[in-house]
Every structure is written in C-alpha cells, then in structure tokens.
Design a protein around this motif. Structure first.
Motif, PDB file in Angstrom:
ATOM      1  N   HIS A 185       7.688   3.923  15.307  1.00  0.00           N
ATOM      2  CA  HIS A 185       7.913   5.375  15.346  1.00  0.00           C
ATOM      3  C   HIS A 185       6.777   6.083  16.082  1.00  0.00           C
ATOM      4  N   GLU A 212      20.272   3.100  22.175  1.00  0.00           N
ATOM      5  CA  GLU A 212      19.767   2.869  20.821  1.00  0.00           C
ATOM      6  C   GLU A 212      20.897   3.042  19.799  1.00  0.00           C
ATOM      7  N   PRO A 213      21.041   2.087  18.872  1.00  0.00           N
ATOM      8  CA  PRO A 213      22.114   2.200  17.866  1.00  0.00           C
ATOM      9  C   PRO A 213      21.779   3.241  16.805  1.00  0.00           C
ATOM     10  N   GLY A 214      22.800   3.685  16.100  1.00  0.00           N
ATOM     11  CA  GLY A 214      22.599   4.697  15.076  1.00  0.00           C
ATOM     12  C   GLY A 214      21.768   4.233  13.902  1.00  0.00           C
ATOM     13  N   ASP A 215      21.689   2.914  13.706  1.00  0.00           N
ATOM     14  CA  ASP A 215      20.905   2.396  12.583  1.00  0.00           C
ATOM     15  C   ASP A 215      19.586   1.775  13.041  1.00  0.00           C
ATOM     16  N   GLY A 216      19.182   2.040  14.291  1.00  0.00           N
ATOM     17  CA  GLY A 216      17.935   1.477  14.820  1.00  0.00           C
ATOM     18  C   GLY A 216      16.718   2.288  14.396  1.00  0.00           C
ATOM     19  N   PRO A 217      15.518   1.766  14.653  1.00  0.00           N
ATOM     20  CA  PRO A 217      14.291   2.450  14.215  1.00  0.00           C
ATOM     21  C   PRO A 217      14.079   3.807  14.883  1.00  0.00           C
ATOM     22  N   ALA A 219      16.508   5.891  15.913  1.00  0.00           N
ATOM     23  CA  ALA A 219      17.454   6.816  15.288  1.00  0.00           C
ATOM     24  C   ALA A 219      16.959   7.207  13.896  1.00  0.00           C
ATOM     25  N   ASP A 220      16.351   6.253  13.207  1.00  0.00           N
ATOM     26  CA  ASP A 220      15.792   6.530  11.889  1.00  0.00           C
ATOM     27  C   ASP A 220      14.700   7.593  11.986  1.00  0.00           C
ATOM     28  N   ALA A 223      16.279  11.012  12.509  1.00  0.00           N
ATOM     29  CA  ALA A 223      16.848  11.522  11.267  1.00  0.00           C
ATOM     30  C   ALA A 223      15.772  12.078  10.337  1.00  0.00           C
ATOM     31  N   ARG A 224      14.634  11.377  10.278  1.00  0.00           N
ATOM     32  CA  ARG A 224      13.541  11.841   9.423  1.00  0.00           C
ATOM     33  C   ARG A 224      12.979  13.170   9.934  1.00  0.00           C
TER      34      ARG A 224
END
Length: 231
Positions: A185, A212-217, A219-220, A223-224
């Motif tokens: 990150h 980048e996939p929706g569940d990748g670092p 994307a994480d 979201a944060r």
C-alpha cells in the motif's frame, strides 16, 4: 558399513561450507558475537584451518554477506504475470521470509555489522538495492532510464522497506502479513502522490492499475481510503 573416515574436502568446497556455517550462526546471533572458534567447531575443523581458507573473521564475514546479499536480491525477482499488486505482495512475502530466517544477519547486512563502513559491505548493500530497483522497474514495464519522479518513488520505497524490516525485527509487534500488505500500500500511495505532479507517471499508473482485480491489495487500499474519507 561406515568406516568413520571423513572425506577430504577441496578448497572451494571447504570455503563454501564455512560460509554456510557462518551464515547459520549469523542467522541466530549478531556476527559481532560469533567467534572464529565457534565457526570452526560448528564446521568440525580447527581454528587454524579456518584461517587457512580465510585470512580473518572480516574476510569470512564479507564472504557470508556476499552469499546473503545474492539471496536477498533474488527475492525481488518475480514472473511478470498477473496484476502488479499481487506480484509485489509475493515479493514482500519472500523478502520477509529472508528477514525472519536471518534476523541478526539481515541487520548486520543493512547496518554494516563488523565491517561497517568497509567498501565491500557498502558495495554489497548497494547491489541489493540496485537489484530491487531494477526489478521494480521491470515489474512496471519501464525499459531504460526511469522518469525522475518514478526513480525517486522506487528508491524511497526500497529504503522504507529496509527500515521497516529492521524496526519490525526488534519486537515483531505487528503481524507480518499485515506489514507486507502495508508496504505494498505504501508503494501505491507514494506512486499516486508523485503521479499528481507528473503526467507521464500518471499515465503509467493508470495502465498498470486498470488490470487490478477488485479483491487485490491496491483495490483494498482504495476501499480503505474511501472509508476514511467518508467517516
């Protein structure tokens, strides 16, 4: 049935054995605290024989650092397959495998240990950093000279990874997996801030992040940040 006769090692084989023994001892304690007598005992040879292969502890220490630095540099190599975030997370996993397995030795490598300030040690540390830098450029698809701000981001991030690992070793107060994700990150954040000042870097990041996939670092992280911004 064994006769109990030891096989005589060749010169290079014995040197490599001593380097391996030294690295094993350095992985558990600071090289400053490991004596030639201990290395000789662990290798099953006499102290004078160690000096036959290495003129002193410093030369053995530098040889051990050479092997360790080669190993550490290789941890940044990663097949160019899949999204960048996942690749960097795997790189951090292998990096921290080394850090955890060779704690005192890693600290000695980064801080100089018994050879602090020596040209050999400084060159080894620089070679690890350069290998990490070159691999990061390769992961980002950059050929040749990097844009100035991207170079600054990558080299700053490598320094951050080193210092974070050294601090983490002192007490391991943060779960390792969380720290690895945090460093990925951190790279994304540093690059994103730099991209606001550099159109070329902004275009490069957009190209990398579109896969980048929706569940990748990455994307994480987004979201944060959105959660933080809306709170």
């Amino acid at each position: 049935m064994s006769t109990g006769v030891r096989r005589r090692m060749g010169v290079e084989e014995r040197r490599q054995q001593l380097i391996g023994v030294a690295l094993e001892l350095f992985s558990r304690r600071s090289p400053d605290d490991v004596s030639i007598d201990e290395i000789a005992s662990a290798a099953g040879i006499s102290r004078p024989l160690v000096y036959h292969y290495f003129p002193g502890k410093l030369s053995l220490y530098e040889a051990a650092l050479q092997r360790a630095s080669d190993d550490l540099a290789s941890r940044f190599a990663e097949p160019h397959e899949g999204p960048l975030g996942a690749r960097l997370l795997r790189v951090m996993g292998r990096f921290f495998d080394f850090v955890e397995d060779h704690g005192p030795g890693f600290s000695a490598l980064m801080r100089g240990g018994p050879a602090v300030g020596s040209s050999t040690t400084n060159a080894l540390i620089d070679s690890v950093r350069q290998a990490a830098y070159d691999n990061m450029l390769s992961h980002m698809g950059v050929v040749g000279e990097a844009p100035p701000r991207l170079e600054l981001v990558i080299r700053s991030w490598i320094s951050l990874v080193e210092s974070t690992a050294l601090i983490w070793l002192e007490g391991k107060r943060i779960p390792r997996g969380e720290l690895e994700a945090q460093l990925v990150h951190d790279f994304a954040a540093l690059a994103a801030v730099a991209a606001t000042h550099d159109e070329e870097l902004s275009t490069l990041l957009r190209t990398l992040l579109k896969d980048e996939p929706g569940d990748g670092p990455f994307a994480d992280l987004a979201a944060r940040l959105l959660t933080l911004a809306s709170s």
